[in-house]
Motif scaffolding. Structure first.
Motif, PDB file in Angstrom:
ATOM      1  N   SER A   9      -4.677   4.606   4.230  1.00 53.04           N
ATOM      2  CA  SER A   9      -3.857   5.599   3.546  1.00 53.04           C
ATOM      3  C   SER A   9      -4.430   5.923   2.172  1.00 53.04           C
ATOM      4  N   SER A  10      -4.290   7.173   1.796  1.00 47.90           N
ATOM      5  CA  SER A  10      -4.685   7.589   0.441  1.00 47.90           C
ATOM      6  C   SER A  10      -3.486   7.570  -0.506  1.00 47.90           C
ATOM      7  N   ASN A  11      -2.312   7.198   0.039  1.00 47.16           N
ATOM      8  CA  ASN A  11      -1.094   7.181  -0.775  1.00 47.16           C
ATOM      9  C   ASN A  11      -0.939   5.844  -1.495  1.00 47.16           C
ATOM     10  N   GLU A  13      -1.372   3.949  -5.302  1.00 42.81           N
ATOM     11  CA  GLU A  13      -1.552   4.065  -6.746  1.00 42.81           C
ATOM     12  C   GLU A  13      -1.763   2.675  -7.324  1.00 42.81           C
ATOM     13  N   GLU A 105       2.436   5.545   8.479  1.00 47.74           N
ATOM     14  CA  GLU A 105       2.436   7.009   8.337  1.00 47.74           C
ATOM     15  C   GLU A 105       2.269   7.673   9.701  1.00 47.74           C
ATOM     16  N   GLU A 121       5.573  11.151   3.167  1.00 48.65           N
ATOM     17  CA  GLU A 121       4.950   9.837   3.080  1.00 48.65           C
ATOM     18  C   GLU A 121       5.189   9.202   1.713  1.00 48.65           C
ATOM     19  N   THR A 123       4.460   6.643  -1.509  1.00 51.15           N
ATOM     20  CA  THR A 123       3.305   6.090  -2.212  1.00 51.15           C
ATOM     21  C   THR A 123       3.514   4.594  -2.391  1.00 51.15           C
ATOM     22  N   GLN A 152       8.868   5.312  -3.711  1.00 53.88           N
ATOM     23  CA  GLN A 152       7.630   4.553  -3.782  1.00 53.88           C
ATOM     24  C   GLN A 152       7.877   3.087  -3.448  1.00 53.88           C
TER      25      GLN A 152
END
Length: 301
Positions: A9-11, A13, A105, A121, A123, A152
Motif C-alpha cells: 500500500s502507498s497509504n 505515513e 484494501e 482507503e 492511511t 487513520q
C-alpha cells in the motif's frame, strides 16, 4: 503468510523520528480503537487506561486492542513462520505491514464495489513514542489504534515485539490480524457504527457502555476474519497462520489480560470481549466470509 514480493500500500505515513510524532495542530473530539499492552514491568490495565483514553482523549478503549510491533528504528535478524513474527532487517516489518494493508484494501475495495460503493482507503501512520491524531495524543503504551476523526490507523511497530514476547502471541499472521482488526474499525466508521457508539455512550451507564464496546470490538474481529477468508482464497495463507491469529485473539481477551495483570476478572469492566468470544467471532468471519454473519450488535445501535 506469503507476503514477500506482493503489492504494498502507498497509504503509509511515516512519522517516526519526529518530535512527539506531531504533524497536525489542534485536537478534535473523536473515538479511537485499540489493544491493551504491557509497558515496562506490567500490563496496562483496561480499566485505568481505557478510562483515561476514552474520557480524557476521546479515544475509545477499543483502540487499546489492535497491535503491531517491529522495531524502534532498527531491527534484528529476520524471522518468519515457525511461530516467529516479522521483525528484523531494516524496513522488513514496514514492508510486511504495507503488504497486509494492501490486502485489506483489495478485500474491502471489492466488497464495497459489489455494493455499488467506493471504498475510502485509510492511511496507516507509523510513529514512535507518542503521536497526535484527530482523537488526541496517544503514547506507545496504548498500542495501535484507529481514529475515526481522521480515518487513520496509528501504529508504533514496537508493539509487534510486545505481542510476541509479552503477550505470548508470536507469528506474522498474529501481526496481520492486528492490522486487519484496526481496518475493521475503519469499516465500522464508514458504516456509521462508531458514530452511533460514541453517541450512545454519552448517556449510558458505564457497564452498558462497556457491553456495547465489547460488541463493536467483536465485530472488528469478525471483519478481520473476513479478510483472512479472502486471503486464504487468494492462496496467501500458510499452515499455522490461522492458529496464530486465533492464539492472538485469545491472548488479548479481557479475561485473559485481567487475570494476567491483576489476578482477578471483572466482567463489567470488559470492553473487548473474552478470549473465547474473540476467537469465536474471528473464526465466524473466517469460515463464512459473510459480512452479514458479523452482526454482533443485533439492533443495539
Amino acid at each position: 503468510m506469503r507476503w514477500r514480493g506482493r503489492r504494498q500500500s502507498s497509504n503509509i505515513e511515516d512519522r517516526r523520528g519526529r518530535s512527539g510524532g506531531f504533524s497536525r495542530g489542534g485536537l478534535r473530539p473523536g473515538g479511537g480503537l485499540r489493544l491493551p499492552v504491557k509497558s515496562g514491568g506490567g500490563l496496562v490495565t483496561l480499566l485505568i487506561v481505557g478510562a483515561i483514553a476514552w474520557f480524557v482523549f476521546g479515544i475509545n478503549p477499543i483502540a487499546l486492542f489492535g497491535g503491531d510491533i517491529g522495531g524502534q528504528g532498527s531491527y534484528q535478524t529476520s524471522q518468519t513462520g515457525a511461530g516467529g513474527g516479522v521483525q528484523s532487517t531494516p524496513g522488513e516489518t514496514d514492508d510486511f505491514v504495507a503488504t497486509v494493508l494492501a490486502d485489506t484494501e483489495d478485500v474491502w475495495g471489492r466488497r464495497f464495489e459489489e455494493a455499488g460503493e467506493i471504498y475510502p482507503e485509510p492511511t496507516l501512520v507509523l510513529f514512535n513514542d507518542r503521536v497526535q491524531s484527530a482523537c488526541g495524543i496517544a503514547g506507545s503504551a496504548t498500542g495501535p489504534f484507529y481514529c475515526p476523526g481522521d480515518q487513520q490507523l496509528y501504529i508504533d511497530l514496537t508493539f509487534f515485539e510486545q505481542l510476541q514476547q509479552q503477550l505470548n502471541a508470536p507469528g506474522d499472521f498474529a501481526q496481520a490480524y492486528v492490522v486487519a482488526h484496526e481496518v475493521g474499525h475503519h469499516i465500522q466508521n464508514l458504516t456509521g457504527v462508531l458514530g452511533r457508539l460514541n453517541e450512545a455512550r454519552r448517556t449510558l451507564p458505564q457497564d452498558e457502555a462497556n457491553a456495547l464496546s465489547v460488541r463493536v470490538e467483536l465485530q472488528a474481529d469478525c471483519y478481520a476474519g473476513i479478510w483472512a477468508h479472502e486471503t486464504r482464497s487468494a492462496g496467501y495463507i500458510e499452515p499455522g497462520d490461522i492458529d496464530e491469529a486465533l492464539n492472538a485473539a485469545f491472548q488479548i481477551g479481557d479475561d485473559t489480560l485481567q487475570r494476567r495483570s491483576q489476578g482477578t476478572v471483572v466482567p463489567d469492566s470488559f470492553t473487548h470481549g473474552t478470549s473465547e468470544q474473540r476467537q469465536e467471532w474471528f473464526r465466524r468471519g473466517y469460515e463464512t466470509g459473510d459480512f452479514g454473519a458479523c452482526d454482533t450488535l443485533e439492533g443495539r445501535l
